[in-house]
Design a protein around this motif. Structure first.
Motif, PDB file in Angstrom:
ATOM      1  N   ALA A   1     -15.893 -50.164  -4.794  1.00 49.77           N
ATOM      2  CA  ALA A   1     -14.786 -50.158  -3.839  1.00 49.77           C
ATOM      3  C   ALA A   1     -15.149 -49.492  -2.521  1.00 49.77           C
ATOM      4  N   GLY A   2     -15.985 -48.446  -2.591  1.00 47.98           N
ATOM      5  CA  GLY A   2     -16.368 -47.745  -1.368  1.00 47.98           C
ATOM      6  C   GLY A   2     -15.296 -46.829  -0.803  1.00 47.98           C
ATOM      7  N   SER A   3     -14.229 -46.621  -1.564  1.00 49.50           N
ATOM      8  CA  SER A   3     -13.165 -45.736  -1.116  1.00 49.50           C
ATOM      9  C   SER A   3     -12.469 -45.127  -2.327  1.00 49.50           C
ATOM     10  N   ALA A   4     -11.730 -44.053  -2.101  1.00 48.05           N
ATOM     11  CA  ALA A   4     -11.058 -43.367  -3.201  1.00 48.05           C
ATOM     12  C   ALA A   4      -9.942 -42.505  -2.639  1.00 48.05           C
ATOM     13  N   ALA A   5      -9.180 -41.914  -3.550  1.00 47.18           N
ATOM     14  CA  ALA A   5      -8.110 -40.992  -3.174  1.00 47.18           C
ATOM     15  C   ALA A   5      -8.068 -39.876  -4.208  1.00 47.18           C
ATOM     16  N   PHE A   6      -7.561 -38.731  -3.800  1.00 43.89           N
ATOM     17  CA  PHE A   6      -7.370 -37.651  -4.770  1.00 43.89           C
ATOM     18  C   PHE A   6      -6.199 -36.777  -4.355  1.00 43.89           C
ATOM     19  N   VAL A   7      -5.707 -36.033  -5.327  1.00 44.10           N
ATOM     20  CA  VAL A   7      -4.677 -35.030  -5.070  1.00 44.10           C
ATOM     21  C   VAL A   7      -5.069 -33.750  -5.789  1.00 44.10           C
ATOM     22  N   ILE A   8      -4.912 -32.632  -5.103  1.00 40.45           N
ATOM     23  CA  ILE A   8      -5.041 -31.310  -5.713  1.00 40.45           C
ATOM     24  C   ILE A   8      -3.663 -30.684  -5.702  1.00 40.45           C
ATOM     25  N   HIS A   9      -3.191 -30.279  -6.873  1.00 40.60           N
ATOM     26  CA  HIS A   9      -1.858 -29.670  -6.989  1.00 40.60           C
ATOM     27  C   HIS A   9      -1.998 -28.264  -7.531  1.00 40.60           C
TER      28      HIS A   9
ATOM     29  N   ARG B   1       2.050 -26.104  -3.917  1.00 40.38           N
ATOM     30  CA  ARG B   1       1.492 -26.887  -2.812  1.00 40.38           C
ATOM     31  C   ARG B   1       0.576 -27.967  -3.365  1.00 40.38           C
ATOM     32  N   GLN B   2       0.323 -28.958  -2.527  1.00 39.74           N
ATOM     33  CA  GLN B   2      -0.668 -29.950  -2.882  1.00 39.74           C
ATOM     34  C   GLN B   2      -1.288 -30.556  -1.630  1.00 39.74           C
ATOM     35  N   ILE B   3      -2.491 -31.104  -1.809  1.00 40.58           N
ATOM     36  CA  ILE B   3      -3.192 -31.834  -0.759  1.00 40.58           C
ATOM     37  C   ILE B   3      -3.520 -33.212  -1.303  1.00 40.58           C
ATOM     38  N   ARG B   4      -3.185 -34.243  -0.522  1.00 40.88           N
ATOM     39  CA  ARG B   4      -3.525 -35.622  -0.878  1.00 40.88           C
ATOM     40  C   ARG B   4      -4.505 -36.162   0.149  1.00 40.88           C
ATOM     41  N   VAL B   5      -5.525 -36.879  -0.329  1.00 39.53           N
ATOM     42  CA  VAL B   5      -6.586 -37.377   0.551  1.00 39.53           C
ATOM     43  C   VAL B   5      -6.902 -38.831   0.205  1.00 39.53           C
ATOM     44  N   ARG B   6      -7.147 -39.654   1.249  1.00 39.89           N
ATOM     45  CA  ARG B   6      -7.612 -41.030   1.065  1.00 39.89           C
ATOM     46  C   ARG B   6      -8.689 -41.331   2.092  1.00 39.89           C
TER      47      ARG B   6
ATOM     48  N   PHE C   1      -0.601 -32.584   3.621  1.00 30.86           N
ATOM     49  CA  PHE C   1      -0.344 -31.240   3.111  1.00 30.86           C
ATOM     50  C   PHE C   1       1.133 -31.157   2.745  1.00 30.86           C
ATOM     51  N   TRP C   2       1.376 -30.736   1.510  1.00 35.88           N
ATOM     52  CA  TRP C   2       2.730 -30.735   0.941  1.00 35.88           C
ATOM     53  C   TRP C   2       3.039 -29.352   0.390  1.00 35.88           C
ATOM     54  N   ALA C   3       4.249 -28.867   0.656  1.00 32.44           N
ATOM     55  CA  ALA C   3       4.705 -27.599   0.079  1.00 32.44           C
ATOM     56  C   ALA C   3       6.115 -27.771  -0.445  1.00 32.44           C
ATOM     57  N   ASP C   4       6.347 -27.193  -1.609  1.00 33.79           N
ATOM     58  CA  ASP C   4       7.642 -27.294  -2.273  1.00 33.79           C
ATOM     59  C   ASP C   4       8.754 -26.659  -1.433  1.00 33.79           C
TER      60      ASP C   4
ATOM     61  N   ASP D   1       8.292 -29.784   2.481  1.00 36.42           N
ATOM     62  CA  ASP D   1       7.618 -29.931   3.772  1.00 36.42           C
ATOM     63  C   ASP D   1       6.374 -30.768   3.574  1.00 36.42           C
ATOM     64  N   ARG D   2       6.225 -31.831   4.394  1.00 34.19           N
ATOM     65  CA  ARG D   2       5.076 -32.727   4.292  1.00 34.19           C
ATOM     66  C   ARG D   2       4.542 -33.033   5.690  1.00 34.19           C
ATOM     67  N   PHE D   3       3.249 -32.826   5.868  1.00 33.03           N
ATOM     68  CA  PHE D   3       2.592 -33.167   7.120  1.00 33.03           C
ATOM     69  C   PHE D   3       1.410 -34.078   6.817  1.00 33.03           C
ATOM     70  N   ARG D   4       1.416 -35.255   7.430  1.00 35.65           N
ATOM     71  CA  ARG D   4       0.353 -36.237   7.207  1.00 35.65           C
ATOM     72  C   ARG D   4      -0.533 -36.339   8.447  1.00 35.65           C
TER      73      ARG D   4
END
Length: 201
Positions: A78-86, A92-97, A171-174, A181-184
């Motif tokens: 695929a050459g691409s991926a995504a992940f989340v750290i919670h 808090r969590q971080i989502r990446v693509r 970046f996500w915070a409860d 709060d979500r900032f993309r």
């Protein structure tokens, strides 16, 4: 630019990621760098598993695995991926693509050589993601390779690192009453500047 203060402050998403990770290291009981990595196979079927993000670099996130494993094959295809750290302790969590590629072999060598000898032997012994007859079979192979490889096992060619270079980081915070709060952060390519949007929860 969207105004961001407190835990969201800063103009570098990688520095912000490192700061959040450093805070998590003080409160998470196990593996604060554990991330759920998502890939897709040739038939479009999604797959997800936990890996350890061992490096937050100036322009990407690095983890290590067996190149011939299911995840390795899906990453190559695929050459691409995504992940989340919670982080439950921080809420808090971080989502990446973004696109993913192998890191330089010398960087993989350096990381591999810093691992415990038993883990290095394990990388040789495991045919990751393929059927295993019994645990005894695996232990016997580890014992055989321990004698064969000695105290300084080199990195096998089928094992090494991948770097995800994000085109999107969130970046996500409860928040109370689920008003999170979500900032993309998004960019067109790795050389472009970031656009930052606050998102509805």
């Amino acid at each position: 630019m969207t105004e961001r203060t407190g835990i969201f402050a800063g103009d570098d998403p990688f520095a912000l990621s490192r700061r959040w990770l450093e805070e998590a290291e003080k409160s998470e009981p196990n593996d604060p760098d554990a991330a759920a990595l998502a890939t897709v196979d040739r038939n479009g079927m999604p797959n997800v598993r936990v890996v350890l993000m061992r490096g937050v670099e100036d322009n990407g996130f690095v983890f290590y695995t067996n190149y011939t494993s299911a995840k390795g094959q899906e990453l190559e295809q695929a050459g691409s991926a995504a992940f989340v750290i919670h982080w439950k302790s921080l809420r808090r969590q971080i989502r990446v693509r973004g696109p993913v590629a192998r890191i330089d072999p010398s960087q993989s060598d350096a990381y591999f050589n810093a691992r415990p000898v038993q883990s290095r032997v394990g990388a040789w012994a495991s045919r990751q993601s393929t059927p295993l007859q019994s645990r005894e079979t695996l232990i016997a192979e580890v014992e055989r390779l321990t004698e064969t490889l000695g105290d300084a096992p080199p990195r096998p060619e089928h094992w090494g690192g991948y770097r995800i270079t994000p085109l999107e980081i969130e970046f996500w915070a409860d928040g109370e009453f689920r008003l999170h709060d979500r900032f993309r952060w998004t960019r067109a390519d790795r050389m472009s500047g970031w656009t930052i949007d606050r998102l509805f929860p």
